[in-house]
Motif scaffolding. Sequence first.
Motif, PDB file in Angstrom:
ATOM      1  N   GLY A 224      -4.443  -2.572  -0.376  1.00 20.07           N
ATOM      2  CA  GLY A 224      -3.332  -2.445   0.430  1.00 20.07           C
ATOM      3  C   GLY A 224      -3.568  -3.555   1.659  1.00 20.07           C
ATOM      4  N   ILE A 225      -4.075  -4.592   1.359  1.00 19.13           N
ATOM      5  CA  ILE A 225      -4.535  -5.745   2.269  1.00 19.13           C
ATOM      6  C   ILE A 225      -3.348  -6.909   1.832  1.00 19.13           C
ATOM      7  CG2 ILE A 225      -5.837  -7.492   3.165  1.00 19.13           C
ATOM      8  CD1 ILE A 225      -8.425  -5.628   2.807  1.00 19.13           C
TER       9      ILE A 225
ATOM     10  N   HIS B 237     -17.087  -1.434  17.549  1.00 17.51           N
ATOM     11  CA  HIS B 237     -15.455  -1.305  17.551  1.00 17.51           C
ATOM     12  C   HIS B 237     -14.819  -1.091  16.000  1.00 17.51           C
ATOM     13  CE1 HIS B 237     -15.253  -1.481  21.833  1.00 17.51           C
ATOM     14  NE2 HIS B 237     -15.734  -2.713  21.818  1.00 17.51           N
ATOM     15  N   ILE B 238     -15.243  -2.052  15.242  1.00 14.52           N
ATOM     16  CA  ILE B 238     -14.858  -1.963  13.754  1.00 14.52           C
ATOM     17  C   ILE B 238     -15.123  -0.605  13.027  1.00 14.52           C
ATOM     18  CG2 ILE B 238     -15.232  -3.109  11.493  1.00 14.52           C
ATOM     19  CD1 ILE B 238     -15.520  -5.724  13.062  1.00 14.52           C
ATOM     20  N   PHE B 239     -16.269  -0.176  13.366  1.00 12.69           N
ATOM     21  CA  PHE B 239     -16.777   1.066  12.505  1.00 12.69           C
ATOM     22  C   PHE B 239     -16.093   2.315  13.414  1.00 12.69           C
ATOM     23  CE2 PHE B 239     -19.775  -1.954  10.764  1.00 12.69           C
ATOM     24  CZ  PHE B 239     -19.466  -1.692   9.291  1.00 12.69           C
ATOM     25  N   ALA B 240     -16.177   2.144  14.421  1.00 10.69           N
ATOM     26  CA  ALA B 240     -15.821   3.264  15.297  1.00 10.69           C
ATOM     27  C   ALA B 240     -14.193   3.513  15.106  1.00 10.69           C
ATOM     28  CB  ALA B 240     -15.853   2.831  16.830  1.00 10.69           C
ATOM     29  N   ALA B 241     -13.363   2.372  14.979  1.00 13.16           N
ATOM     30  CA  ALA B 241     -11.817   2.297  14.720  1.00 13.16           C
ATOM     31  C   ALA B 241     -11.748   2.871  13.481  1.00 13.16           C
ATOM     32  CB  ALA B 241     -11.409   1.052  14.869  1.00 13.16           C
ATOM     33  N   ALA B 242     -12.487   2.319  12.190  1.00  8.89           N
ATOM     34  CA  ALA B 242     -12.286   2.853  11.049  1.00  8.89           C
ATOM     35  C   ALA B 242     -12.541   4.500  10.864  1.00  8.89           C
ATOM     36  CB  ALA B 242     -13.324   2.139  10.239  1.00  8.89           C
TER      37      ALA B 242
ATOM     38  N   PRO C 172      -3.743  -3.008  11.434  1.00 10.07           N
ATOM     39  CA  PRO C 172      -3.018  -2.164  10.389  1.00 10.07           C
ATOM     40  C   PRO C 172      -1.798  -3.045  10.207  1.00 10.07           C
ATOM     41  CG  PRO C 172      -3.843  -1.100  12.075  1.00 10.07           C
ATOM     42  CD  PRO C 172      -4.102  -2.377  12.793  1.00 10.07           C
ATOM     43  N   GLN C 173      -1.428  -4.240  10.805  1.00  7.15           N
ATOM     44  CA  GLN C 173      -0.393  -5.080  10.494  1.00  7.15           C
ATOM     45  C   GLN C 173      -0.339  -5.642   9.238  1.00  7.15           C
ATOM     46  OE1 GLN C 173       1.365  -7.340  13.678  1.00  7.15           O
ATOM     47  NE2 GLN C 173      -0.114  -6.251  15.170  1.00  7.15           N
ATOM     48  N   PHE C 174      -1.719  -5.775   8.649  1.00  2.00           N
ATOM     49  CA  PHE C 174      -2.199  -6.337   7.414  1.00  2.00           C
ATOM     50  C   PHE C 174      -2.563  -5.404   6.474  1.00  2.00           C
ATOM     51  CE2 PHE C 174      -2.469  -9.225  10.882  1.00  2.00           C
ATOM     52  CZ  PHE C 174      -1.876 -10.360  10.322  1.00  2.00           C
ATOM     53  N   ILE C 175      -2.161  -4.055   6.436  1.00  2.00           N
ATOM     54  CA  ILE C 175      -2.555  -2.974   5.491  1.00  2.00           C
ATOM     55  C   ILE C 175      -1.129  -2.477   5.322  1.00  2.00           C
ATOM     56  CG2 ILE C 175      -3.779  -0.852   5.089  1.00  2.00           C
ATOM     57  CD1 ILE C 175      -5.909  -1.824   7.262  1.00  2.00           C
ATOM     58  N   THR C 176      -0.779  -2.487   4.191  1.00  2.00           N
ATOM     59  CA  THR C 176       0.665  -1.991   3.644  1.00  2.00           C
ATOM     60  C   THR C 176       0.544  -0.422   3.855  1.00  2.00           C
ATOM     61  OG1 THR C 176      -0.471  -1.441   1.359  1.00  2.00           O
ATOM     62  CG2 THR C 176       0.660  -3.483   1.790  1.00  2.00           C
ATOM     63  N   PRO C 177       1.634   0.312   4.158  1.00  2.00           N
ATOM     64  CA  PRO C 177       1.721   1.762   4.442  1.00  2.00           C
ATOM     65  C   PRO C 177       1.515   2.345   3.245  1.00  2.00           C
ATOM     66  CG  PRO C 177       3.556   0.463   5.481  1.00  2.00           C
ATOM     67  CD  PRO C 177       3.070  -0.377   4.762  1.00  2.00           C
ATOM     68  N   GLY C 178       0.708   3.479   3.355  1.00  2.00           N
ATOM     69  CA  GLY C 178       0.413   4.248   2.037  1.00  2.00           C
ATOM     70  C   GLY C 178      -0.749   3.605   1.345  1.00  2.00           C
ATOM     71  N   ALA C 179      -1.533   2.969   1.883  1.00  2.00           N
ATOM     72  CA  ALA C 179      -2.516   2.091   1.139  1.00  2.00           C
ATOM     73  C   ALA C 179      -3.506   3.159   0.527  1.00  2.00           C
ATOM     74  CB  ALA C 179      -3.421   1.015   1.851  1.00  2.00           C
ATOM     75  N   ALA C 180      -3.860   3.044  -0.713  1.00  2.00           N
ATOM     76  CA  ALA C 180      -4.786   3.945  -1.414  1.00  2.00           C
ATOM     77  C   ALA C 180      -6.245   4.377  -0.570  1.00  2.00           C
ATOM     78  CB  ALA C 180      -5.065   3.346  -2.649  1.00  2.00           C
TER      79      ALA C 180
ATOM     80  N   PRO D 299      -7.129   3.054   2.826  1.00  2.00           N
ATOM     81  CA  PRO D 299      -6.888   2.566   4.330  1.00  2.00           C
ATOM     82  C   PRO D 299      -8.153   2.359   5.224  1.00  2.00           C
ATOM     83  CG  PRO D 299      -5.925   4.857   4.458  1.00  2.00           C
ATOM     84  CD  PRO D 299      -6.403   4.326   3.063  1.00  2.00           C
ATOM     85  N   THR D 300      -8.984   3.272   5.264  1.00  2.00           N
ATOM     86  CA  THR D 300     -10.264   3.156   5.932  1.00  2.00           C
ATOM     87  C   THR D 300     -11.146   2.032   5.373  1.00  2.00           C
ATOM     88  OG1 THR D 300     -10.189   5.402   6.246  1.00  2.00           O
ATOM     89  CG2 THR D 300     -12.460   4.223   6.650  1.00  2.00           C
ATOM     90  N   LEU D 301     -11.100   1.842   3.839  1.00  2.00           N
ATOM     91  CA  LEU D 301     -12.037   0.681   3.498  1.00  2.00           C
ATOM     92  C   LEU D 301     -11.195  -0.808   3.877  1.00  2.00           C
ATOM     93  CD1 LEU D 301     -14.243  -0.345   1.872  1.00  2.00           C
ATOM     94  CD2 LEU D 301     -12.930   0.130  -0.181  1.00  2.00           C
ATOM     95  N   ALA D 302      -9.895  -0.703   3.871  1.00  2.00           N
ATOM     96  CA  ALA D 302      -9.267  -1.723   4.067  1.00  2.00           C
ATOM     97  C   ALA D 302      -9.384  -2.342   5.546  1.00  2.00           C
ATOM     98  CB  ALA D 302      -7.647  -1.730   3.844  1.00  2.00           C
ATOM     99  N   PHE D 303      -9.538  -1.363   6.486  1.00  2.00           N
ATOM    100  CA  PHE D 303      -9.682  -1.452   7.746  1.00  2.00           C
ATOM    101  C   PHE D 303     -11.031  -2.114   7.842  1.00  2.00           C
ATOM    102  CE2 PHE D 303     -10.351  -0.833  12.265  1.00  2.00           C
ATOM    103  CZ  PHE D 303      -9.193  -0.605  12.856  1.00  2.00           C
TER     104      PHE D 303
END
Length: 224
Positions: A6-7, A57-62, A148-156, A158-162
């Motif tokens: 979803g990237i 921050h990356i992993f905390a946000a994820a 999140p602006q570079f991850i499509t809504p409903g990505a399979a 999303p955490t890995l993409a983030f």
Amino acid sequence: MLDSLGIVHLPLFIASGWLLNLTPGPDVFYILSNGLRGGWRAGVVAALGITAGCFVHIFAAAVGVSALITASATAFTVLKWLGAAYLVWVGIQMLRSPKPVDATDSIATPADQTSASGLKSLKKVFLQGFWTNALNPKVALFFLAFLPQFITPGAAQPTLAFVLLGLLFNLNAVPINLGYALLAAWAARRMGAVRRGMHWLERGAGALFVAFGLKLALSSTPNP
């Protein structure tokens, strides 16, 4: 593979990341001040400390910790004041730095850096860089707003993409941060005026850190 996660718009993401990392802020000024005073090793270590703090921050946000901080006014306020206090503390330490006996003494040589005191100093530079970034809630909010602006809504996944986008953003920042460190070290060794004014440059950087800390302390709490 990226499409399946979803990237999207990856080239735009990379270009935007470079532009954002080129923009001066607390991290850049921290790297420059250490590169000017301690040479390329101190500048590089400062850059690596900043990079390490960004991973927090990356992993905390994820995993949603940053989202919780954003939703909770109390949690955000606590972290905000911790980060602001640390920035101000680092700035005061720079403002109180002793004036070198000779301008050239303020530039660390390779021999200085390999001594026991030099290694201890580099460890302090790394840890200060780490906490300068890790305790800044604005960085967490940036990742939550930007990635999140570079991850499509409903990505399979999303955490890995983030996580992948966060890692890419952080790794893309490394050459820019190292460039700032090497530029500062080059200027410190080759410009006599810069060497003579090293003490005042560090004090100027210290004043900027205090200003960044006060700005962070006065920032508004995000709406849940």
